[in-house]
Design a protein around this motif. Sequence first.
Motif, PDB file in Angstrom:
ATOM      1  N   PHE B 113       0.826  -1.211   0.000  1.00 40.75           N
ATOM      2  CA  PHE B 113       0.000   0.000   0.000  1.00 40.75           C
ATOM      3  C   PHE B 113       0.860   1.261   0.000  1.00 40.75           C
ATOM      4  O   PHE B 113       0.512   2.266  -0.622  1.00 40.75           O
ATOM      5  CB  PHE B 113      -0.960  -0.003   1.192  1.00 40.75           C
ATOM      6  CG  PHE B 113      -2.042  -1.045   1.074  1.00 40.75           C
ATOM      7  CD1 PHE B 113      -2.605  -1.338  -0.156  1.00 40.75           C
ATOM      8  CD2 PHE B 113      -2.494  -1.745   2.180  1.00 40.75           C
ATOM      9  CE1 PHE B 113      -3.590  -2.302  -0.289  1.00 40.75           C
ATOM     10  CE2 PHE B 113      -3.482  -2.715   2.062  1.00 40.75           C
ATOM     11  CZ  PHE B 113      -4.028  -2.989   0.829  1.00 40.75           C
ATOM     12  N   ILE B 114       2.004   1.205   0.696  1.00 40.86           N
ATOM     13  CA  ILE B 114       2.899   2.366   0.685  1.00 40.86           C
ATOM     14  C   ILE B 114       3.353   2.638  -0.754  1.00 40.86           C
ATOM     15  O   ILE B 114       3.290   3.770  -1.251  1.00 40.86           O
ATOM     16  CB  ILE B 114       4.115   2.126   1.595  1.00 40.86           C
ATOM     17  CG1 ILE B 114       3.669   2.094   3.056  1.00 40.86           C
ATOM     18  CG2 ILE B 114       5.181   3.214   1.382  1.00 40.86           C
ATOM     19  CD1 ILE B 114       4.810   1.953   4.046  1.00 40.86           C
ATOM     20  N   LEU B 115       3.781   1.581  -1.433  1.00 39.79           N
ATOM     21  CA  LEU B 115       4.264   1.745  -2.808  1.00 39.79           C
ATOM     22  C   LEU B 115       3.136   2.193  -3.737  1.00 39.79           C
ATOM     23  O   LEU B 115       3.339   3.050  -4.605  1.00 39.79           O
ATOM     24  CB  LEU B 115       4.862   0.431  -3.306  1.00 39.79           C
ATOM     25  CG  LEU B 115       6.221   0.075  -2.719  1.00 39.79           C
ATOM     26  CD1 LEU B 115       6.498  -1.405  -2.868  1.00 39.79           C
ATOM     27  CD2 LEU B 115       7.323   0.880  -3.389  1.00 39.79           C
ATOM     28  N   ALA B 116       1.956   1.598  -3.549  1.00 35.39           N
ATOM     29  CA  ALA B 116       0.834   1.962  -4.424  1.00 35.39           C
ATOM     30  C   ALA B 116       0.485   3.438  -4.247  1.00 35.39           C
ATOM     31  O   ALA B 116       0.193   4.136  -5.218  1.00 35.39           O
ATOM     32  CB  ALA B 116      -0.380   1.090  -4.117  1.00 35.39           C
ATOM     33  N   PRO B 143      -5.427   2.582  -1.480  1.00 39.05           N
ATOM     34  CA  PRO B 143      -4.443   2.111  -0.496  1.00 39.05           C
ATOM     35  C   PRO B 143      -4.564   2.814   0.851  1.00 39.05           C
ATOM     36  O   PRO B 143      -4.410   2.176   1.894  1.00 39.05           O
ATOM     37  CB  PRO B 143      -3.091   2.410  -1.145  1.00 39.05           C
ATOM     38  CG  PRO B 143      -3.353   3.279  -2.302  1.00 39.05           C
ATOM     39  CD  PRO B 143      -4.773   3.102  -2.696  1.00 39.05           C
ATOM     40  N   LEU B 144      -4.911   4.104   0.817  1.00 38.62           N
ATOM     41  CA  LEU B 144      -5.036   4.819   2.092  1.00 38.62           C
ATOM     42  C   LEU B 144      -6.237   4.337   2.877  1.00 38.62           C
ATOM     43  O   LEU B 144      -6.196   4.222   4.107  1.00 38.62           O
ATOM     44  CB  LEU B 144      -5.129   6.327   1.837  1.00 38.62           C
ATOM     45  CG  LEU B 144      -3.804   6.959   1.420  1.00 38.62           C
ATOM     46  CD1 LEU B 144      -4.005   8.394   0.981  1.00 38.62           C
ATOM     47  CD2 LEU B 144      -2.798   6.901   2.551  1.00 38.62           C
ATOM     48  N   PHE B 145      -7.311   4.035   2.153  1.00 36.10           N
ATOM     49  CA  PHE B 145      -8.501   3.487   2.807  1.00 36.10           C
ATOM     50  C   PHE B 145      -8.145   2.189   3.546  1.00 36.10           C
ATOM     51  O   PHE B 145      -8.470   2.002   4.711  1.00 36.10           O
ATOM     52  CB  PHE B 145      -9.579   3.236   1.745  1.00 36.10           C
ATOM     53  CG  PHE B 145     -10.776   2.476   2.247  1.00 36.10           C
ATOM     54  CD1 PHE B 145     -11.739   3.114   3.013  1.00 36.10           C
ATOM     55  CD2 PHE B 145     -10.943   1.138   1.951  1.00 36.10           C
ATOM     56  CE1 PHE B 145     -12.842   2.422   3.469  1.00 36.10           C
ATOM     57  CE2 PHE B 145     -12.046   0.435   2.407  1.00 36.10           C
ATOM     58  CZ  PHE B 145     -12.997   1.090   3.171  1.00 36.10           C
ATOM     59  N   PHE B 146      -7.426   1.325   2.845  1.00 36.26           N
ATOM     60  CA  PHE B 146      -7.045   0.048   3.467  1.00 36.26           C
ATOM     61  C   PHE B 146      -6.040   0.270   4.591  1.00 36.26           C
ATOM     62  O   PHE B 146      -6.084  -0.399   5.616  1.00 36.26           O
ATOM     63  CB  PHE B 146      -6.473  -0.906   2.425  1.00 36.26           C
ATOM     64  CG  PHE B 146      -7.516  -1.512   1.537  1.00 36.26           C
ATOM     65  CD1 PHE B 146      -8.500  -2.319   2.066  1.00 36.26           C
ATOM     66  CD2 PHE B 146      -7.532  -1.268   0.182  1.00 36.26           C
ATOM     67  CE1 PHE B 146      -9.485  -2.876   1.262  1.00 36.26           C
ATOM     68  CE2 PHE B 146      -8.506  -1.818  -0.636  1.00 36.26           C
ATOM     69  CZ  PHE B 146      -9.481  -2.623  -0.095  1.00 36.26           C
ATOM     70  N   MET B 147      -5.148   1.206   4.366  1.00 38.52           N
ATOM     71  CA  MET B 147      -4.129   1.507   5.367  1.00 38.52           C
ATOM     72  C   MET B 147      -4.794   1.866   6.699  1.00 38.52           C
ATOM     73  O   MET B 147      -4.419   1.347   7.759  1.00 38.52           O
ATOM     74  CB  MET B 147      -3.331   2.712   4.862  1.00 38.52           C
ATOM     75  CG  MET B 147      -1.975   2.856   5.432  1.00 38.52           C
ATOM     76  SD  MET B 147      -0.866   1.784   4.514  1.00 38.52           S
ATOM     77  CE  MET B 147       0.594   1.986   5.475  1.00 38.52           C
TER      78      MET B 147
END
Lengths: 483, 495
Positions: B113-116, B143-147
Amino acid sequence: MDVMLFAPEITLVLTGLAVLLIGLFIPTDSKKILGYLASIGVLIALLLTVSSLGTEATAFNDTVSIDALSQYFKIVFLVVALLFTIAGIKYTEGNSHTEEFFALGIFGTIGMMFVASANDLMVLFVAFELASLATYALAGFEKQNAKSLEAAMKYFIIGSLSAALMLLGISYVYGATGTTSIPAIAASAGVLASSPMGIVAVVLLVAGFGFKIALVPFHMWAPDTYQGSPSVVSALLAAGSKKMGIVAALKVFVVALIALQAEWQTVFAILAVVTMTYGNVVALKQTSVKRMLAYSSLAQAGYITMAFVVLTPLALGGGIFYALSHGFMKAGAFIATAAVTYMVLSENKDSPDPDHIDNFRGLGKRMPITAVCLTLFVFALAGIPLTAGYMSKFVLFSSTIQSGFVWLAVIAILNSAISLGYYAKIVKYMYFLPTDQEKVSEPFPYTVALIIAAIGVLVIGFWSEPFVYWAMEAAKVLIPGGM
Amino acid sequence: MMPILSMIVLIPLIFAALTLFTKTKEQARVIALTGTVIVLLLTVYMYFNFDSTIADNQFEELIPWVPSLGITYHLGVDGIAMPLILLNAIVLPLLVLFTWNDERKSPNKFYAFILATEGAVIGVFTALDFFLFYVFWELTLIPLFFMVSIWGGPNKHNAAIKFFIYTHVASLVMLLGIFGLYFEAWKLTGTPSLDIPTLIAQFQFIESGIAKDMIFLALLFGFIVKIPSFPFHSWLPDAYTEAPTAGSVLFVMLKIGGYGLFKVMLPMLPFTASPNLMITIMAALGSVSVLYGAFLALSQKDLKRMVAYSSVSHMGYVTLGAAGMVSLSVSGAMFQQFSHGLIMSIMFMSCGIINNATGTRIINDLGGLAQKMPKLAVIMVMTFMASLGLPGLSGFIAEVSVLAGSFVNLPSYVMIALLAIVITAAYHLWALQRAMFGVYNKKLGTVADINTFQTFSMGVIAILILYFGLNPSPVLEMMLTNSDQIVSLMAVMGV
């Protein structure tokens, strides 16, 4: 007449008959082969249709026409039918009525294809009924299941009522113009517009098609039917037979009754707004995933109905393009539900609500492929970029703005945002809520169907040019002259 | 020529996919570090080949995508985008190092997620086609939502959903604006195009004044919510606070709202039907954000929440500076984006470290941490000073340029923002004094100082804050060329 023009339909008829016939002579435990046979037949029909793209012809005294529009919708129906037959292989496992399941699905598809080709209201009506009768029976396929029977009954009664309304509407059109040929009706625009019978016909036809496409307030049957039917059948209903209603409505309203445009356009505007809003708001509260998808299907039909309001070539192309994308997304979502239902029922035969959202808990861990595909489908339905759903919304919503219906586009876009609420809920259950249950092996045919649908959603989203082009070509059939 | 922009967008995305398939934390973090370091090297290469003296897009790539709708794959960077790409490229490898020794579930997804996010954010900065721009814009959400919803705090689900729906609605309104612009330009030119420079150039020829203003406001809304500015900021404190430390830093890197302001809004502004009204709206939102965010930060008990609200306050300078419409204020606002990214990264990292070490972030429950965590204390004190605008550090350059620059055109709004300076100093110093200094609170037990990786990553960022505070020209020069161009456009139009 060139018989090759109907090669896909003929292939399907032969496949359907072969499935029925072979099914009579083989024992239940080897009936699995019928599913493969049906899938191959549908695949051949699909390839034949794709290879004949660009053909233009009419047949049977101009009552049936082959053009970009009919070819396009035939592809939509065949894609959905293919997903249906592949997923059906698993669903019918060990069922002694397997041959009926596949034959009905195939005959229903033939009906849908003839609706797409119809150039005459009578052919359209007969083909419509062929498809409807097959799907009534499919909805009630689980004879032991009270919900399935209820689904079939509701669907049948309301379907018959809508058929009656439609037929009555057609009779008024005939009364006013003296013909049932769609081009001839379009040509007698003056007569229709000046006759009070024209208005009556519009009212009746809007109601008739409203039932079929499940527009609010004619939608009452849809949630119960989609929920009660076997999930694989719900896929066929939501992704296939609803599109049949749309292509038929396009032919009837946009081509034949274009003279009465002013009358039906407003009606469709109201129906579109009410349908998308009601569908999305009610979907938010559902705990049954199938019911949630059913209401989301209402909402999606509401979006597509915008094409009838805007009525520019771009909007119609957008609506038609949406139909293809929706075929992949919705069929995929229902098949994923079928896979989950199968998993739940194989663990507990008496589970009262196998499609309850609680059963999706931790699906990301239990059935990773199904979960990933379902995530993709619901995100596509919500319109997340680079999926088919986004591209379709992009074309449809933007064309709405282009023609100045900004208010309609705003309502649609807000609705699209509401829909995220329940689509995200499914994803949340699959990935964020813990489960202590073990990973299960995913049924192969379901997985194949899901992957095909997922590839479709991604390809259309990413490489849209050819699909948009086909849809625009198809729209030109409705409004000659193009953009 | 090497398609360097495609590479810096796609490499993080490809590495994100690779990371997903790793089995152990060791593999995941190595791949993540490799991916981010490659992006950093490519960005540094780009930086040295970047011509700061011209305002045009450079390193352009153009491939037709959906010709019948006028969609292209068009990338390019100018002096607005380049510093922000640099910011992301620098901070992200340091962020990976910062989390090097952390223990958490599913590290493969975490690093993916960081990379995405990196790929999506750089995608927004490089896209020169609105379709592509919107795709990347929305891609940042996922990705931020999942993060937030996987690794976040106790209230993570609500925060994630609130963030997602809030900013998604804003994006949809922005999309409406894009559609409006697209079709109005289509009407004028007869060919569909979603190319950003083309559409911005066509904007002035749209006849209807109402259409122009509606398009402008719709786009502005999309950007303002993302910045976020008062009164659309309420998603931010929740999302920033509930996110894991790395997630908060990623949120800080998400400078796409301000970027849109400079890249899209300002070049269009002089051609709206009522440019003065638009400037007033932006100035009011900006100055109120500065003051309101500062007041809210002052009243927070939770250190991380305080930092989150201070972010609302600091980002207000971006909106205010953009509205200021002189070269100094506009470039100052751009510099604030860059500087804020560096400063906030350390602020959130510090909050994360304190929370992990002591189990609490409530300021009053801390106390005397500097005795046990001297290395952290040094870095934190310096960053807090930068955040409150101490001369010699990067925050000062940004704020003073915005305030001094905007004063020319918007004196009353600057006065409002000036009030915040006192409050800003107050909450920073007060928090620092209560959390880090004084008598050590024995209830906290034994706490260890930051580890080597954390010292390194925070240290490098801290040095950069000092460096750019003393010598802002390496990034400021790129911004000046573009802000000069924007402002001269205004002058020509007599705004």
